[in-house]
Design an enzyme around this catalytic site. Structure first.
Site, short mmCIF file in Angstrom:
data_model
loop_
_atom_site.label_atom_id
_atom_site.label_comp_id
_atom_site.label_asym_id
_atom_site.label_seq_id
_atom_site.Cartn_x
_atom_site.Cartn_y
_atom_site.Cartn_z
N GLU A 85 -5.83 -7.97 5.02
CA GLU A 85 -6.01 -7.31 6.31
C GLU A 85 -6.95 -6.13 6.12
OE1 GLU A 85 -4.02 -4.62 9.75
OE2 GLU A 85 -3.61 -4.30 7.63
N ASP A 135 1.94 6.98 0.07
CA ASP A 135 0.87 6.08 -0.36
C ASP A 135 0.92 5.82 -1.86
OD1 ASP A 135 -1.61 4.78 0.75
OD2 ASP A 135 -2.48 5.86 -0.97
N HIS A 172 -6.67 0.02 2.72
CA HIS A 172 -6.21 1.30 2.17
C HIS A 172 -5.94 1.23 0.67
CE1 HIS A 172 -6.02 2.77 6.28
NE2 HIS A 172 -5.68 1.52 6.55
N GLN A 213 -8.38 5.54 1.35
CA GLN A 213 -7.76 4.84 0.22
C GLN A 213 -6.82 5.70 -0.63
OE1 GLN A 213 -11.25 2.81 -1.37
NE2 GLN A 213 -10.81 1.05 -0.05
N ASN A 267 0.82 -1.21 0.00
CA ASN A 267 0.00 0.00 0.00
C ASN A 267 0.86 1.26 0.00
OD1 ASN A 267 -2.42 1.74 0.66
ND2 ASN A 267 -1.22 2.05 2.53
N ASP A 284 -0.96 -6.52 3.51
CA ASP A 284 -0.97 -5.55 4.60
C ASP A 284 -1.77 -4.30 4.20
OD1 ASP A 284 0.27 -4.47 7.16
OD2 ASP A 284 0.99 -2.97 5.73
C1 AAO Z 1 5.15 3.83 12.86
C2 AAO Z 1 4.87 4.69 14.09
C3 AAO Z 1 3.91 5.83 13.74
C4 AAO Z 1 4.48 6.65 12.57
C5 AAO Z 1 4.79 5.71 11.40
C6 AAO Z 1 5.47 6.45 10.26
O1 AAO Z 1 4.31 3.87 15.12
O2 AAO Z 1 3.75 6.65 14.86
O3 AAO Z 1 3.52 7.61 12.15
O4 AAO Z 1 5.66 4.67 11.82
O5 AAO Z 1 6.70 6.91 10.67
C7 AAO Z 1 3.07 -0.85 11.72
C8 AAO Z 1 2.92 -0.30 13.13
C9 AAO Z 1 2.88 1.20 13.13
C10 AAO Z 1 4.04 1.79 12.37
C11 AAO Z 1 3.92 1.26 10.94
C12 AAO Z 1 5.00 1.80 10.01
O6 AAO Z 1 1.72 -0.84 13.65
O7 AAO Z 1 2.97 1.64 14.49
O8 AAO Z 1 3.97 3.20 12.39
O9 AAO Z 1 4.07 -0.17 10.98
O10 AAO Z 1 6.25 1.42 10.42
C13 AAO Z 1 -4.95 0.82 10.55
C14 AAO Z 1 -4.82 0.10 9.23
C15 AAO Z 1 -4.17 -1.25 9.34
C16 AAO Z 1 -2.87 -1.17 10.13
C17 AAO Z 1 -3.18 -0.55 11.48
C18 AAO Z 1 -1.90 -0.36 12.32
O11 AAO Z 1 -6.10 -0.01 8.63
O12 AAO Z 1 -3.90 -1.71 8.04
O13 AAO Z 1 -3.73 0.78 11.27
N1 AAO Z 1 -2.24 -2.48 10.26
C19 AAO Z 1 -1.14 -2.90 9.34
C20 AAO Z 1 -0.07 -3.71 10.07
C21 AAO Z 1 0.68 -2.82 11.02
C22 AAO Z 1 1.47 -1.81 10.20
C23 AAO Z 1 0.74 -1.29 9.03
C24 AAO Z 1 -0.47 -1.79 8.64
C25 AAO Z 1 1.44 -0.32 8.16
O14 AAO Z 1 -0.65 -4.83 10.67
O15 AAO Z 1 1.52 -3.52 11.88
O16 AAO Z 1 1.84 -0.70 11.04
O17 AAO Z 1 2.18 -1.08 7.23
C26 AAO Z 1 -9.43 1.63 13.18
C27 AAO Z 1 -9.55 1.21 11.74
C28 AAO Z 1 -8.36 0.36 11.32
C29 AAO Z 1 -7.08 1.09 11.64
C30 AAO Z 1 -7.03 1.48 13.12
C31 AAO Z 1 -5.78 2.30 13.37
O18 AAO Z 1 -9.54 0.46 14.01
O19 AAO Z 1 -10.73 0.45 11.57
O20 AAO Z 1 -8.41 0.11 9.94
O21 AAO Z 1 -5.97 0.21 11.35
O22 AAO Z 1 -8.19 2.26 13.44
O23 AAO Z 1 -5.77 2.75 14.62
C32 AAO Z 1 -11.60 -0.32 17.55
C33 AAO Z 1 -12.39 -0.11 16.29
C34 AAO Z 1 -11.51 -0.26 15.06
C35 AAO Z 1 -10.33 0.63 15.19
C36 AAO Z 1 -9.56 0.23 16.41
C37 AAO Z 1 -8.34 1.12 16.60
O24 AAO Z 1 -11.40 -1.70 17.74
O25 AAO Z 1 -13.42 -1.06 16.23
O26 AAO Z 1 -12.24 0.12 13.92
O27 AAO Z 1 -10.37 0.35 17.57
O28 AAO Z 1 -7.48 0.56 17.48
#
Ligand code: AAO
Length: 466
Positions: free
Chosen positions: A230, A174, A208, A165, A114, A204
């Site tokens: 995911e 992105d 998005h 997206q 993505n 992953d």
């Molecule tokens: C790191 C730093 C950041 C910095 C960034 C750039 O931590 O502070 O801004 O670098 O320098 C992983 C880490 C991140 C890391 C990133 C890049 O987790 O901490 O950032 O690598 O190195 C969304 C996405 C989902 C994503 C998730 C983390 O939709 O795809 O955020 N997961 C994948 C991987 C993950 C990875 C990435 C993607 C990026 O599994 O490990 O990040 O490659 C709602 C939405 C979700 C959304 C969350 C985000 O969820 O529905 O889609 O996920 O918000 O907070 C309830 C709700 C639920 C909500 C959830 C929130 O349960 O029902 O809807 O609470 O917790």
């Protein structure tokens, strides 16, 4: 036991996309295991054990060259499509895949397609110089979205589909995945990983990427490639997992939340299986799981520190018949960013050979090796033996949930922290003495019923003898 159940929907998708026949079923695996942040050599060493325990596939962390840095999540910021990361190089990746294949274990690899990185400039772990929108030989500025929908081009609201997206997730550049030239580069990466023997992918951040952008990519993959997406289910959001089901299967995040509510908060919110799974993706297109690397860090799931709950929830997941279960094996952390131990930028080798049960406390960075727990191994066997038997005789009281796998097995758990629960439940098992897979104790079934006291935070699991 291999089953035809896994990803039946994927088969249909593949049939539609590539016109293969049902006999050429692409992927027939039943139990998966996410080996979070496991280096390739360690996965290779573990695969004999994994294969013999009845696990059919492993999900490994992203393999692409990524930014430098100490946090685990640097693996989610690719800077090139070289197979070179803190988990190992191309040769080690290939060796892992072929070793696992020898033991009947498929490798599914997490792919970050993505976005690229968020850092303005740097040198990747494989030596690639980059900046946020320039990746030599791969992408330049015009390959990226410039959404202009928020003040900093980052996603601010999950209620806005266009933001989700086309803007930047966490500030990560992105990719404009609607461009055929970008799709081609992504396909290049995917085909390269397949050429090294990978069986398929976790996409992953699939939420998005518009399904319309993913469609041509998935359609161009060879027959039999496994596609797992995911797409986190968020209440009221315009983008939901259901929009992606024609591309592959999805992790069901509501399953994770329910498991936590049940075991940690002792809230049993369901009476029958229909109510239990009502908000979930259809079973044949869903991956059930207790936690993954995100949910164990954001409080949505049972985590490694709640090892007894983790053990019981994993057992319940393997006992019931929703989705394709994916186990999770990880390391202990104190702070969100904490990565496993490394030497010279490479994650140190993991040795799980002495692990057979959960512990109450783990040192920071200690590998938990959840997949080695004896009860989990027994439950994989249980799952294989009850395969095809419907769930029946669901029993529920304040802290107890139990069900039969018609004539073949019985599972019941008491999630109370401190009170034993007396039950007198119909099991569908024939009368006789059975050994509980959890405690090893003997239980009597009389007139088809189990009359017992279940200890707090425990389960009784019985398997028919034939
Ligand atoms: C790191 C730093 C950041 C910095 C960034 C750039 O931590 O502070 O801004 O670098 O320098 C992983 C880490 C991140 C890391 C990133 C890049 O987790 O901490 O950032 O690598 O190195 C969304 C996405 C989902 C994503 C998730 C983390 O939709 O795809 O955020 N997961 C994948 C991987 C993950 C990875 C990435 C993607 C990026 O599994 O490990 O990040 O490659 C709602 C939405 C979700 C959304 C969350 C985000 O969820 O529905 O889609 O996920 O918000 O907070 C309830 C709700 C639920 C909500 C959830 C929130 O349960 O029902 O809807 O609470 O917790």
């Amino acid at each position: 036991m291999r089953s035809v159940r896994f990803l039946a929907g994927l088969i249909i998708t593949s049939l539609a996309l590539v016109g293969c026949t049902a006999e050429e079923e692409p992927f027939d695996s039943e139990v998966g295991l996410q080996l979070f942040m496991w280096p390739w050599d360690s996965v290779a060493n573990e695969c004999e054990f994994i294969g013999s325990s009845g696990v059919d596939w492993v999900l490994v962390s992203p393999a692409q060259e990524h930014i430098e840095g100490g946090a685990w999540w640097t693996n989610y910021q690719p800077v090139s499509y070289q197979i070179q990361s803190r988990l190992g190089n191309r040769e080690q990746f290939q060796n892992m895949v072929s070793t696992c294949a020898e033991f009947g274990v498929d490798v599914i690899v997490d792919v970050v397609i993505n976005h690229m990185s968020a850092s303005y400039s740097g040198v990747g772990v494989g030596g690639t110089s980059y900046n946020k929108y320039e990746y030599p030989g791969l992408y330049t500025q015009e390959d990226f979205h410039d959404c202009q929908l928020t003040f900093d081009n980052s996603i601010q609201s999950y209620a806005d589909q266009a933001q989700v997206q086309t803007c930047e997730l966490l500030g990560l550049s992105d990719l404009n995945t609607s461009l055929p030239s970008v799709q081609e580069k992504i396909l290049g990466l995917l085909n390269d990983l397949l050429s090294l023997g990978a069986k398929g992918f976790r996409i992953d951040a699939a939420k998005h990427i518009s399904p319309d952008d993913l469609k041509p990519i998935v359609a161009a993959l060879p027959e039999g490639t496994v596609v797992l997406l995911e797409v986190i289910r968020g209440p009221g959001e315009p983008i939901q997992p259901e929009q992606y089901l024609e591309l592959g299967s999805v992790w069901e995040f509501d399953y994770v939340k329910n498991m936590k509510a049940f075991f940690v908060d002792q809230v049993i919110g369901y009476v029958d299986s229909e109510a239990r799974f009502i908000s979930h993706a259809p079973s044949e297109k869903a991956i059930s799981f207790v936690s993954n690397h995100d949910t164990e860090r954001n409080g949505q799931a049972i985590n490694f520190g709640q090892s007894r709950y983790f053990e019981l929830a994993t057992a319940m997941m393997l006992a019931e018949d929703y989705g394709t279960p994916m186990l999770y094996s990880s390391y202990a952390f104190v702070d969100y960013d904490g990565a496993p131990r490394e030497t010279d930028g490479l994650v140190d080798a993991i040795d799980c050979s002495s692990v057979s049960a959960p512990k109450e406390f783990y040192e920071e960075r200690e590998w938990i090796c959840q997949h080695r727990w004896a009860t989990t191994l027994k439950m994989i066997d249980f799952r294989n033996r009850v395969h095809g038997a419907p769930v029946a005789e669901i029993y529920q009281s304040e802290t107890v949930y139990g069900f039969a796998r018609e004539g073949k097995g019985y599972f019941i758990t008491n999630v109370s922290l401190d009170a034993a629960a007396d039950v007198d439940v119909v099991t569908t098992l024939s009368d006789g003495t059975y050994e509980d897979l959890f405690s090893g104790e003997a239980f009597e079934i009389k007139d088809g019923k189990l009359t017992a006291s279940i200890d707090p935070s425990s389960a009784i699991v019985l398997l028919a003898k034939n």
